[in-house]
Scaffold this active site. Structure first.
Site, PDB file in Angstrom:
ATOM      1  CB  ILE A 268       0.845  -3.410 -10.583  1.00 47.92           C
ATOM      2  CG1 ILE A 268       1.720  -2.739 -11.632  1.00 47.92           C
ATOM      3  CG2 ILE A 268       1.608  -3.647  -9.287  1.00 47.92           C
ATOM      4  CD1 ILE A 268       2.211  -1.370 -11.228  1.00 47.92           C
TER       5      ILE A 268
ATOM      6  CE1 TYR B 134       1.275  -1.021   5.107  1.00 44.52           C
ATOM      7  CE2 TYR B 134       1.352  -1.368   7.473  1.00 44.52           C
ATOM      8  CZ  TYR B 134       0.781  -1.642   6.241  1.00 44.52           C
ATOM      9  OH  TYR B 134      -0.251  -2.519   6.155  1.00 44.52           O
TER      10      TYR B 134
END
Ligand code: SER
Length: 317
Positions: free
Chosen positions: A35, A140
């Site tokens: 992206i 995370y």
């Protein structure tokens, strides 16, 4: 012949893994996507892909007759702490898109990276075993524990051949730091070469498990080539190569760059590092698929200090 799609391919691991997979399978058989960064690549087929866009993802798999996915698109630890919602969406919902599409479109094999960040303060710190408690202290880490469980579930329930390793900090010289807590050990070589003082965001004696990028690429390919019936772990394998503190990597650099100086200015990332293991027991990976690293700290330092100046020269010319 395999047809491979790599997501998040512009990242630190993706760029080096793509080059190696293209050597093995042929340039045209490895499609890179991301992206961020460039939308085009002169190295081989490359497309823009937002892994949260299910329709575009599905169309890309069909268009290229993909039969293997290496799903690397993710936020790293420090970036995810700053953007909790995107950390969860990208790291978990992105993976669920991969797992669902892989099941429905009969993808033969999937690779997904987990991390030492699955472990939290209650895990054994030294030589953390494969089955230590996974109670992470970071966004995370939470996303990686959830991801591991989803991988194991899709393997159990749908027979999907999804494989994973818990990477330690990955150190390479071919790309810049990407928002990880362990990325100080990437940046430090750039400062050493530039003749600058390095300001370290971790404490001097903060030990973390680490691995040179070419070993990380080797681990990934070795695991993906292993016979499925040899794999006893379908959450994610512990793997390890070395463990060092900022003081130790600075000493290793000073053997080659004697005047190199480091200052310590710990920030929020020190707390993340403190919640992770110092070193990892990876005996399951060594037994099941013969995992073995090639680089220790000094071998890595030598190679990076040899290669990084040449790379910078090439980029500037
Ligand atoms: N290298 C990663 C990070 O620091 C850990 O997997 O975010």
């Amino acid at each position: 012949m395999a047809k491979i799609l790599i997501t998040g391919a512009n990242g630190q691991l993706g760029s080096e893994l793509a080059a190696e997979l293209r050597m093995i399978y042929g340039t045209e058989n490895v499609i890179t996507s991301d992206i961020a960064g460039s939308r085009h690549s002169s190295d081989g087929p490359h497309e823009y892909l937002d892994v949260l866009d299910l329709k575009a993802f599905e169309a890309m798999i069909k268009r290229h007759s993909v039969d293997q996915i290496y799903h690397l698109a993710a936020l790293l630890s420090a970036t995810a702490e700053k953007n909790i919602q995107l950390g969860w969406d990208l790291n978990v919902n992105g993976l669920l898109n991969v797992l669902n599409l892989s099941r429905d479109l009969k993808i033969r094999k999937v690779f997904w990276p987990s991390s030492i960040a699955v472990f939290g303060p209650d895990a054994q710190k030294i030589l953390t075993p494969q089955n230590s408690p996974c109670n992470p202290a970071t966004v995370y880490g939470i996303s990686k524990v959830a991801g591991e469980q989803w991988c194991a579930y899709y393997h159990r329930k749908f027979g999907l051949d999804v494989r994973s390793v818990r990477y330690p900090g990955l150190i390479g010289y071919k790309s810049l730091p990407g928002g990880g807590t362990t990325d100080y050990a990437v940046d430090i070589y750039h400062k050493a070469i530039a003749g600058e003082t390095f300001s370290c965001f971790l404490e001097e004696e903060s030990a973390l498990p680490m691995m040179y990028m070419s070993d990380a690429v080797k681990a990934t390919i070795d695991l993906m080539n292993a016979p499925s019936e040899h794999l006893s772990v379908r959450t994610s394998y512990n793997i390890s190569a070395m463990s060092f503190t900022p003081a130790e990597i600075a000493r290793s650099i000073r053997k080659r760059v004697p005047g190199f100086s480091v200052e310590f200015d710990p920030d929020y990332r020190q707390e993340i590092a403190a919640s992770w293991p110092d070193s990892i027991d990876d005996s399951s990976a060594r037994t099941d698929w013969n995992w073995q690293q090639q680089y220790d700290l000094d071998a890595m330092t030598d190679e990076i200090l040899d290669q990084l100046p040449l790379m910078i020269q090439r980029m500037n010319s």
